[in-house]
Write an enzyme that holds these catalytic residues in place. Structure first.
Site, mmCIF file in Angstrom:
data_model
loop_
_atom_site.group_PDB
_atom_site.id
_atom_site.type_symbol
_atom_site.label_atom_id
_atom_site.label_comp_id
_atom_site.label_asym_id
_atom_site.label_seq_id
_atom_site.Cartn_x
_atom_site.Cartn_y
_atom_site.Cartn_z
ATOM 1 N N MET A 182 -78.128 33.101 62.801
ATOM 2 C CA MET A 182 -77.563 31.745 62.911
ATOM 3 C C MET A 182 -77.386 31.404 64.391
ATOM 4 O O MET A 182 -76.589 30.527 64.738
ATOM 5 C CB MET A 182 -76.223 31.662 62.165
ATOM 6 C CG MET A 182 -76.376 31.928 60.669
ATOM 7 S SD MET A 182 -75.142 31.111 59.657
ATOM 8 C CE MET A 182 -73.646 31.793 60.316
ATOM 9 N N HIS A 221 -77.848 41.220 68.105
ATOM 10 C CA HIS A 221 -79.136 40.623 67.729
ATOM 11 C C HIS A 221 -80.258 41.226 68.573
ATOM 12 O O HIS A 221 -81.349 41.493 68.078
ATOM 13 C CB HIS A 221 -79.113 39.106 67.940
ATOM 14 C CG HIS A 221 -78.138 38.382 67.075
ATOM 15 N ND1 HIS A 221 -76.999 37.798 67.561
ATOM 16 C CD2 HIS A 221 -78.128 38.146 65.737
ATOM 17 C CE1 HIS A 221 -76.337 37.225 66.576
ATOM 18 N NE2 HIS A 221 -76.990 37.423 65.459
ATOM 19 N N GLN A 229 -73.600 28.355 53.478
ATOM 20 C CA GLN A 229 -72.744 29.543 53.431
ATOM 21 C C GLN A 229 -71.363 29.314 54.047
ATOM 22 O O GLN A 229 -70.612 30.265 54.245
ATOM 23 C CB GLN A 229 -73.458 30.759 54.029
ATOM 24 C CG GLN A 229 -73.766 30.696 55.507
ATOM 25 C CD GLN A 229 -74.698 31.819 55.944
ATOM 26 O OE1 GLN A 229 -75.893 31.797 55.680
ATOM 27 N NE2 GLN A 229 -74.159 32.827 56.616
ATOM 28 N N MET A 274 -69.738 43.521 67.842
ATOM 29 C CA MET A 274 -70.248 42.264 68.401
ATOM 30 C C MET A 274 -70.441 41.245 67.287
ATOM 31 O O MET A 274 -70.924 41.588 66.204
ATOM 32 C CB MET A 274 -71.554 42.510 69.126
ATOM 33 C CG MET A 274 -71.304 43.247 70.403
ATOM 34 S SD MET A 274 -72.690 43.141 71.518
ATOM 35 C CE MET A 274 -72.045 44.166 72.837
ATOM 36 N N SER A 275 -70.048 40.030 67.553
ATOM 37 C CA SER A 275 -70.154 38.961 66.566
ATOM 38 C C SER A 275 -70.198 37.637 67.313
ATOM 39 O O SER A 275 -69.539 37.476 68.347
ATOM 40 C CB SER A 275 -68.914 38.988 65.657
ATOM 41 O OG SER A 275 -68.778 37.750 64.993
HETATM 42 O O1 PAF Z 1 -76.024 37.162 59.163
HETATM 43 C C1 PAF Z 1 -76.328 35.969 59.426
HETATM 44 O O2 PAF Z 1 -76.429 35.563 60.591
HETATM 45 C C2 PAF Z 1 -76.596 34.993 58.285
HETATM 46 O O3 PAF Z 1 -75.770 35.243 57.200
HETATM 47 C C3 PAF Z 1 -78.080 34.956 57.858
HETATM 48 C C4 PAF Z 1 -78.538 36.278 57.283
HETATM 49 C C5 PAF Z 1 -78.960 34.579 59.048
HETATM 50 C C6 PAF Z 1 -78.262 33.891 56.774
HETATM 51 O O4 PAF Z 1 -77.883 32.639 57.224
#
Ligand code: PAF
Length: 290
Positions: free
Chosen positions: A30, A37, A61, A184-185
């Protein structure tokens, strides 16, 4: 690096490469990319010839009271990170192309999604399962990578890929942590400096639980007490849930056998953090989840 907005163009690119026998790796995100990442992208590179990263803040979501509007969207920085890491395509669909008028299908994975995050955020996993299924249909990857920090999400994706025969290999990579242990987030940017100083208590509590289990604590309630007592020492922390579960089913354990996952969600002020550690008892000694 190509930036692709249209799902049809994305699929055409992938299909062209698939016909030539090229292996396509995929990291769905996202955005607000961080070193977690980056680690997924680097790991993906080892398994594929062409690499796609998607950046899509998926409205499905988020509940209406959640942070969809304020979710960080530093698109220029995200693209720069993708370029630096040699990503071939950054897929950036829009909400309208992902969910055009008339869209109505929802993918649910009821049993995996029922507890923990599913209880706290009842709509969440329907949105995740639906968008991941759509992204796999559009990007058509051979393999996709997810982080262990979202343990329940990874379990849900594995289940849906198996149940729906999606033919995508799922690779789950360890959580990447700050030097003080905080996972990390993208949401860590919401923490005030004081909250940020408090936040590593979460990992310390999970680690204390893990060590206790490794020392021979078999009773899940005792492991819970150890973690809860540590968290109780920080008045700013509110526990959303804290669980000792079977890593395969995510069902709570009473007695800990060979494997368990200690997972939880806490709030510090208005910021909600999730994290987990996997414990293996017996056999080889494990490295901490760092
Ligand atoms: O983990 C995330 O960033 C999201 O839940 C994903 C898997 C990209 C789905 O929107």
């Amino acid at each position: 690096m190509r930036i692709v907005h249209s799902p049809a163009a994305m699929t055409a690119w992938s299909e062209g490469l698939r016909r030539e026998g090229v292996t396509i790796g995929f990291v769905p995100t996202m955005g607000a990319l961080h070193d977690g990442h980056r680690a997924l992208i680097r790991a993906a590179r080892l398994h594929c010839d062409a690499l796609v990263v998607s950046i899509f803040v998926n409205p499905a979501q988020f509940a209406p009271h959640e942070d969809l509007a304020t979710y960080p969207r530093p698109i220029a920085k995200d693209r720069a990170l993708c370029r630096e890491e040699g990503v071939d395509v950054c897929f950036e669909p829009t909400t309208t192309t992902m969910y055009p008028a008339g869209f109505q299908t929802v993918v649910t994975v009821p049993s995996v999604a029922r507890r923990w995050e599913g209880e706290s955020r009842p709509h969440h996993f329907g949105g995740v399962a639906t968008v991941v299924t759509k992204l796999f249909g559009i990007v058509r990857p051979h393999l996709a990578l997810f982080g262990q920090k979202d343990f329940q999400q990874a379990a849900l994706v594995r289940r849906l890929v198996k149940d729906l025969d999606l033919g995508v290999r799922i690779i789950v990579r360890p959580t990447v942590r700050e030097p003080d242990g905080l996972a990390m987030s993208s949401r860590n940017v919401y923490l005030s400096p004081e909250e940020r100083r408090t936040a590593p208590i979460f990992y310390r509590a999970l680690e204390a639980g893990r060590k206790a289990v490794e020392r021979g604590v078999k009773d899940a309630a005792s492991a819970q007490t150890i973690m809860r007592e540590l968290l109780a020492g920080e008045p700013a922390v509110r526990i959303d849930y804290l669980a000792v579960c079977d890593p395969a089913t995510l069902e709570p354990l009473t007695t800990i056998g060979r494997q368990a996952v200690l997972l939880g969600a806490i709030r510090i002020g208005s910021v909600r953090l999730i994290d987990n550690v996997v414990v293996k008892t017996g056999g080889k000694k494990r490295r901490p989840d760092r």
